[in-house]
Enzyme design. Sequence first.
Site, PDB file in Angstrom:
ATOM      1  N   SER A 262       0.835  -1.203   0.000  1.00 21.77           N
ATOM      2  CA  SER A 262       0.000   0.000   0.000  1.00 21.77           C
ATOM      3  C   SER A 262       0.870   1.252   0.000  1.00 21.77           C
ATOM      4  O   SER A 262       2.081   1.194   0.203  1.00 21.77           O
ATOM      5  CB  SER A 262      -0.900   0.022   1.246  1.00 21.77           C
ATOM      6  OG  SER A 262      -0.112   0.234   2.413  1.00 21.77           O
ATOM      7  N   LYS A 263       0.220   2.381  -0.215  1.00 20.19           N
ATOM      8  CA  LYS A 263       0.908   3.668  -0.177  1.00 20.19           C
ATOM      9  C   LYS A 263       1.564   3.888   1.181  1.00 20.19           C
ATOM     10  O   LYS A 263       2.663   4.448   1.283  1.00 20.19           O
ATOM     11  CB  LYS A 263      -0.086   4.789  -0.470  1.00 20.19           C
ATOM     12  CG  LYS A 263       0.526   6.192  -0.392  1.00 20.19           C
ATOM     13  CD  LYS A 263      -0.537   7.249  -0.678  1.00 20.19           C
ATOM     14  CE  LYS A 263       0.030   8.643  -0.497  1.00 20.19           C
ATOM     15  NZ  LYS A 263       0.424   8.931   0.893  1.00 20.19           N
ATOM     16  N   ARG A 264       0.909   3.425   2.237  1.00 13.81           N
ATOM     17  CA  ARG A 264       1.442   3.592   3.588  1.00 13.81           C
ATOM     18  C   ARG A 264       2.809   2.910   3.731  1.00 13.81           C
ATOM     19  O   ARG A 264       3.707   3.422   4.387  1.00 13.81           O
ATOM     20  CB  ARG A 264       0.456   3.023   4.604  1.00 13.81           C
ATOM     21  CG  ARG A 264       0.801   3.358   6.061  1.00 13.81           C
ATOM     22  CD  ARG A 264      -0.260   2.832   7.016  1.00 13.81           C
ATOM     23  NE  ARG A 264      -1.541   3.474   6.812  1.00 13.81           N
ATOM     24  CZ  ARG A 264      -2.620   2.875   6.318  1.00 13.81           C
ATOM     25  NH1 ARG A 264      -2.569   1.594   5.961  1.00 13.81           N
ATOM     26  NH2 ARG A 264      -3.756   3.522   6.162  1.00 13.81           N
TER      27      ARG A 264
END
Length: 514
Positions: A262-264
């Site tokens: 994910s972007k996280r």
Amino acid sequence: MSKPVRVRFAPSPTGPLHIGGVRTALFNYLFAKKNKGTFILRIEDTDQNRYVANAEQYIIDALNWSGIPFEEGPGKEGNFGPYRQSERKDLYKQYADRLIAEGKAYYAFDTPEELDALRSEYQENKQTFIYNYHNREKLNNSVALSEEEVAEKLENGEKYVVRFKTPVNKDLQLKDMIRGDIKIDTNTLDDKILFKSDGMPTYHLANIVDDHLMEITHVIRGEEWLPSMALHVLLYQAFDWDTPEFAHLPLILKPTGKGKLSKRDGDKLGFPVFPLEYKNETTGEISRGYREDGYFPEAFINMLAFLGWNPGTEQELFNMEELIEAFDISKVGKSGAKFDVEKTKWFQHQYLIRKEDQELAKMFSKEFKDRIVNSRLHGNDKVNNLDYITKIVSLIKERASFVSDFWSLSSYFFIAPESYDPKAVKKAWKSGTGELMKELTDILKSIDDFSAENTEKVVKEWITSKEIGFGKVMQPFRLSLVGALQGPHVFDITALLGKEETLKRLTRAIDTLS
């Protein structure tokens, strides 16, 4: 004769395109090209609530930068357009109506409040509410109501959705090109909504209708759509259409821990998860992109190809033509592919060192436009000398992964050091080093042919004649030229700097450090 291969990449314009989406596009493209087929881009923008205005252009720009051009799509109208679902919305209702007329779908007038109450009731009994064969005849829909009641509700403009009437007691045999045979009991499926109360189709109906009308032969998409495969096959059967072949690609997993990338994860570990930089126009937040981080598109694509696919050979570096030739969807794995930050940089390094020195020098020279402002590079002719920059690149590129690394590896070729690394000074500049460097200065002054080969020969003969260790001379010599104990071969540096500049730097170091 088999149909010509036609595949599509069908993203939703709800934000920036994740690298998982780019990989899906890539595998579709490789499959199409391997089979002399057509690669199509279709924008699935039926979810108007999540629509982001600049997302479609971002998707197109990302595919173009990645070297994955589509042959049909927005702006490249073929014979199967339009290629935005929002421009096709008038098509879908007739197919929903057809299913209703044939008893394969039905109107459902249940309100959100009624459905919430049912879910709560089931939950209290420790059950899960599923809208399907076991309760559809008791609910507020055209299966349970009389024709007159349904007609009245429609005439009064009551809100409704259209649900698919899932067949009962059927063992559905599915085949996936990656996962093999799959068996589904249709009694475990719910009656999915095909048409929403806002007059727009759901993904399921629009997807099937569009794939049929666009003559898609193979549906290659992410693993997250695997649970929808049964419904989609049932819809093809309900319409009596030929069913395409399906392939569900494995997830791209986090570098550490479990779960989907994910972007996280990128924010936390310092790497991009989007191909291009993206600015959220609502929040102003800017997300990093591989292009802006300095990755070459070829390296980016080569890295993505290996996330879930393996050619079965030792070869790791593939250009696009080689990927097309080697690609075999049967060699795509079922299990998730873990993203490897260091391996991604390795691909970039491999592509960088294989590029022509002059091509890299041209890229590097663009950086000087930013660096010249308010710097000692003003008026420095070397920054405009492509031959000089090309020679420098040839000496330093093995130590670099990005063109942006070049300046830190080569700044001393353009600007004499103003200071000297303290640790290097402590290591290289001892008592008596100044006198030794003065002798070296005299030796260098006597050399007419200042080529790397000749200068090295003369200096090494002098060191040998003095019967001292080479490190006693070469380390402080390097420190004088570079300001640190780093860089390529010392005599390659002196040859590029030239005799006058070499002597000037040596004299300054003697004056400063002795």
